[in-house]
Enzyme design. Structure first.
Site, PDB file in Angstrom:
ATOM      1  N   ARG A 294       0.914  -1.262   0.097  1.00  0.00           N
ATOM      2  CA  ARG A 294      -0.130  -0.091  -0.017  1.00  0.00           C
ATOM      3  C   ARG A 294       0.848   1.301  -0.033  1.00  0.00           C
ATOM      4  O   ARG A 294       0.314   2.304  -0.324  1.00  0.00           O
ATOM      5  CB  ARG A 294      -1.123   0.049   1.304  1.00  0.00           C
ATOM      6  CG  ARG A 294      -1.849   1.085   1.247  1.00  0.00           C
ATOM      7  CD  ARG A 294      -3.178   0.995   1.855  1.00  0.00           C
ATOM      8  NE  ARG A 294      -2.920   0.617   3.287  1.00  0.00           N
ATOM      9  CZ  ARG A 294      -2.402   0.794   4.442  1.00  0.00           C
ATOM     10  NH1 ARG A 294      -1.926   2.000   4.471  1.00  0.00           N
ATOM     11  NH2 ARG A 294      -2.341   0.374   5.481  1.00  0.00           N
TER      12      ARG A 294
ATOM     13  N   TYR B 193     -13.429  16.255 -17.526  1.00  0.00           N
ATOM     14  CA  TYR B 193     -14.171  14.909 -17.402  1.00  0.00           C
ATOM     15  C   TYR B 193     -15.351  14.923 -16.473  1.00  0.00           C
ATOM     16  O   TYR B 193     -15.159  15.479 -15.358  1.00  0.00           O
ATOM     17  CB  TYR B 193     -12.992  13.608 -17.060  1.00  0.00           C
ATOM     18  CG  TYR B 193     -13.704  12.515 -16.584  1.00  0.00           C
ATOM     19  CD1 TYR B 193     -14.500  11.869 -17.595  1.00  0.00           C
ATOM     20  CD2 TYR B 193     -13.227  11.957 -15.333  1.00  0.00           C
ATOM     21  CE1 TYR B 193     -15.206  10.779 -17.052  1.00  0.00           C
ATOM     22  CE2 TYR B 193     -13.971  10.949 -15.020  1.00  0.00           C
ATOM     23  CZ  TYR B 193     -14.939  10.170 -15.799  1.00  0.00           C
ATOM     24  OH  TYR B 193     -15.621   9.047 -15.336  1.00  0.00           O
TER      25      TYR B 193
ATOM     26  N   ASP C 182      -4.109  18.139 -15.905  1.00  0.00           N
ATOM     27  CA  ASP C 182      -4.473  16.920 -16.312  1.00  0.00           C
ATOM     28  C   ASP C 182      -4.220  16.558 -17.866  1.00  0.00           C
ATOM     29  O   ASP C 182      -4.756  17.158 -18.555  1.00  0.00           O
ATOM     30  CB  ASP C 182      -6.139  16.601 -16.053  1.00  0.00           C
ATOM     31  CG  ASP C 182      -6.536  15.287 -16.411  1.00  0.00           C
ATOM     32  OD1 ASP C 182      -6.101  14.405 -17.273  1.00  0.00           O
ATOM     33  OD2 ASP C 182      -7.623  14.717 -15.946  1.00  0.00           O
TER      34      ASP C 182
ATOM     35  N   LYS D 185      -6.057   5.492 -19.780  1.00  0.00           N
ATOM     36  CA  LYS D 185      -6.332   5.754 -21.326  1.00  0.00           C
ATOM     37  C   LYS D 185      -5.155   5.431 -21.894  1.00  0.00           C
ATOM     38  O   LYS D 185      -4.774   4.287 -22.168  1.00  0.00           O
ATOM     39  CB  LYS D 185      -6.666   7.189 -21.227  1.00  0.00           C
ATOM     40  CG  LYS D 185      -7.937   7.580 -20.195  1.00  0.00           C
ATOM     41  CD  LYS D 185      -9.288   7.039 -20.599  1.00  0.00           C
ATOM     42  CE  LYS D 185     -10.139   7.237 -19.667  1.00  0.00           C
ATOM     43  NZ  LYS D 185     -10.331   7.338 -18.116  1.00  0.00           N
TER      44      LYS D 185
HETATM   45  N1  LCS Z   1      -9.235  12.583 -16.232  1.00  0.00           N
HETATM   46  C1  LCS Z   1      -9.883  12.572 -17.824  1.00  0.00           C
HETATM   47  C2  LCS Z   1      -9.183  13.684 -18.611  1.00  0.00           C
HETATM   48  C3  LCS Z   1     -10.682  11.504 -17.947  1.00  0.00           C
HETATM   49  O1  LCS Z   1     -11.040  11.604 -19.009  1.00  0.00           O
HETATM   50  C4  LCS Z   1     -10.824  10.688 -16.969  1.00  0.00           C
HETATM   51  C5  LCS Z   1     -11.779   9.465 -17.292  1.00  0.00           C
HETATM   52  C6  LCS Z   1     -10.326  10.713 -15.614  1.00  0.00           C
HETATM   53  C7  LCS Z   1      -9.392  11.800 -15.468  1.00  0.00           C
HETATM   54  C8  LCS Z   1     -10.487   9.916 -14.363  1.00  0.00           C
HETATM   55  O2  LCS Z   1      -9.970   8.513 -14.564  1.00  0.00           O
HETATM   56  P1  LCS Z   1     -10.309   7.266 -14.093  1.00  0.00           P
HETATM   57  O3  LCS Z   1     -10.401   7.243 -12.551  1.00  0.00           O
HETATM   58  O4  LCS Z   1     -11.374   6.716 -14.763  1.00  0.00           O
HETATM   59  O5  LCS Z   1      -8.935   6.452 -14.449  1.00  0.00           O
HETATM   60  N2  LCS Z   1     -12.572   9.701 -18.228  1.00  0.00           N
HETATM   61  C9  LCS Z   1     -13.587   8.706 -18.881  1.00  0.00           C
HETATM   62  C10 LCS Z   1     -14.329   8.898 -19.952  1.00  0.00           C
HETATM   63  O6  LCS Z   1     -14.033   9.880 -20.736  1.00  0.00           O
HETATM   64  N3  LCS Z   1     -14.934   7.899 -20.174  1.00  0.00           N
HETATM   65  O7  LCS Z   1     -15.017   7.180 -19.128  1.00  0.00           O
HETATM   66  C11 LCS Z   1     -13.789   7.503 -18.116  1.00  0.00           C
END
Ligand code: LCS
Length: 432
Positions: free
Chosen positions: A96, A149, A221, A246
């Site tokens: 952790r 997002y 981000d 991603k």
């Molecule tokens: N930042 C961006 C720009 C994102 O597109 C996402 C998730 C996150 C942070 C959060 O990341 P995660 O916790 O999902 O790893 N974007 C998503 C989207 O556009 N569709 O499904 C998830």
């Protein structure tokens, strides 16, 4: 690793106190000077993605990074264990807090983003919330871009206020709006660029100037660009973070997040947030990301090449009203994109003539492209932001940031672009 100077009993309020002192306020030249000690300094980024920061597994010489699938680590003896806990000796304790496979991913990310250190999280949201909790306490605020997002917007608008942390979302395409929203209780500036899903582009250097003047960190981000196309730390940002789910992973098989910054910030984030809140990445997922990084350069080049072709095809299609892709000269922030990005990535959004119904028809008619959220996978994915990823925005907020009912988002994969265009063409033909 537990570092010598880390105070293991560090509490949240201590973590918060001196943060403004710990950030990298360097310009690009100074950053590269710091990195010039590195053996790989003359290699291009595509080579660096494959070879990373160099080195093999210290225990065995293994060329592939081993998966240390363990929760705990044996101490040599009781004194050694106690010394590690005291921070007087380096060593792994418990997954952790840290683990060699996590460390391998973190060092590659720090290297590619040109930061001093990185910290992996169980998801992008764990990385984002971790950074905000590290920087803000109850009564504080931060200024954020308004096109984010949908999950980040939900965290900022709905969840953080339960801890009396206020997000002031402004149109950061005009950075003056950020300056106007800052007051004595503002602890950071947060931007997402290019923004999900409208692809609006924010001037990172302009935001970094405002952050520097106000002695607060700029957090970026960088999910859509990855370090392959954009390196915010070299443009003056203090913290860069990703949904590694991603493009970093790239294959749609992992949920993960990562933060890159100064060593001091990352050490404190590890011991004050990751350890206590527990949003840790598993060794297997860390390994999938290390593997993903090896092909980041070729994938990003192909995503971009395909996205360009698809964007150009859609731009002149009679059933399409508008295409948003930062590589098109018609994009409103094209010049800013050119200034700060080495390439424009694989994300496109577009408005379909005929409103929501026409968009739905398109999404229901594609055969090769998958109707699903997420992005950055080798497979192409299509979705409807207003009713899916960005349904966390109120109706008036959607309108204000330009997420219209007929906006469709396309994550362009690495298939043959002719097949993607054929698929879109047959689906567009189904719209009456
Ligand atoms: N930042 C961006 C720009 C994102 O597109 C996402 C998730 C996150 C942070 C959060 O990341 P995660 O916790 O999902 O790893 N974007 C998503 C989207 O556009 N569709 O499904 C998830």
């Amino acid at each position: 690793m537990l570092h010598k100077n880390t105070i293991l009993t560090l509490k949240f309020n201590l973590l918060y106190v001196d943060y403004s002192q710990t950030f990298i306020y360097r310009n690009g030249a100074e950053m590269s000077k710091k990195k010039s000690k590195h053996n790989h300094k003359n290699y291009k980024i595509a080579t660096l993605c494959v070879h990373g920061s160099g080195g093999y597994d210290p225990a065995t010489g293994s060329v592939g990074k081993p998966i240390y699938q363990t929760s705990t680590f044996a101490f040599e003896n009781a004194k050694a264990g106690a010394d590690i806990f005291l921070g007087e000796r380096e060593g792994y304790v418990y997954t952790r807090i840290s683990n060699p496979t996590q460390a391998a991913f973190e060092s590659e990310m720090a290297f590619l983003e040109k930061g001093e250190a990185a910290l992996a999280f169980s998801s992008g949201m764990a990385a984002i919330s971790g950074v905000i909790f590290a920087l803000c306490k109850s009564g504080d605020n931060f200024v954020s871009s308004d096109t984010l997002y949908g999950g980040s917007h939900e965290l900022f608008a709905e969840t953080l206020p339960r801890w009396q942390i206020q997000a002031r979302e402004v149109n950061a395409v005009n950075p003056e709006n950020i300056s106007k929203a800052i007051d004595k209780k503002t602890r950071l500036i947060y931007i997402e660029t290019p923004a999900n899903p409208t692809m609006s582009v924010i001037d990172i250097e302009a935001c970094a100037d405002i952050a520097r003047k106000n002695k607060i960190p700029l957090v970026v981000d960088n999910t859509f660009s990855t370090p392959y196309f954009q390196q915010p730390l070299t443009l003056g940002a203090s913290v860069v973070l990703h949904s590694a789910t991603k493009y970093i992973g790239g294959h749609g098989d992992t949920i993960a997040g990562v933060v890159v910054s100064s060593k001091e910030f990352i050490d404190n984030l590890r011991m004050g947030i990751l350890r206590d809140l527990g949003g840790v990445i598993s060794p297997l997922n860390a390994w999938l990301l290390v593997r993903g990084l090896k092909t980041l350069a070729v994938r990003m080049e192909k995503h971009q090449e395909n996205a360009f072709q698809v964007a150009k095809y859609l731009q002149f299609h009679p059933k399409i009203a508008k295409v948003m892709y930062p590589g098109l000269t018609t994009h409103p922030q094209y010049l800013i994109a050119r200034k700060q990005m080495r390439g424009f990535g694989g994300m496109i959004s577009f408005e379909v003539k005929g409103g929501r119904k026409a968009g739905e028809k398109l999404m229901d008619s594609v055969k090769l492209i998958t109707l699903a959220v997420s992005l950055g996978d080798v497979d192409s994915l299509i979705e409807h932001p207003a009713s899916m990823t960005h349904s966390t925005y109120a109706k008036h907020e959607l309108e204000a940031v330009g997420i219209t009912e007929n906006l469709v988002r396309l994550s362009v994969g690495i298939e043959d672009p002719a097949d993607l265009i054929d698929d879109l063409s047959q689906a567009l033909n189904k719209i009456k």
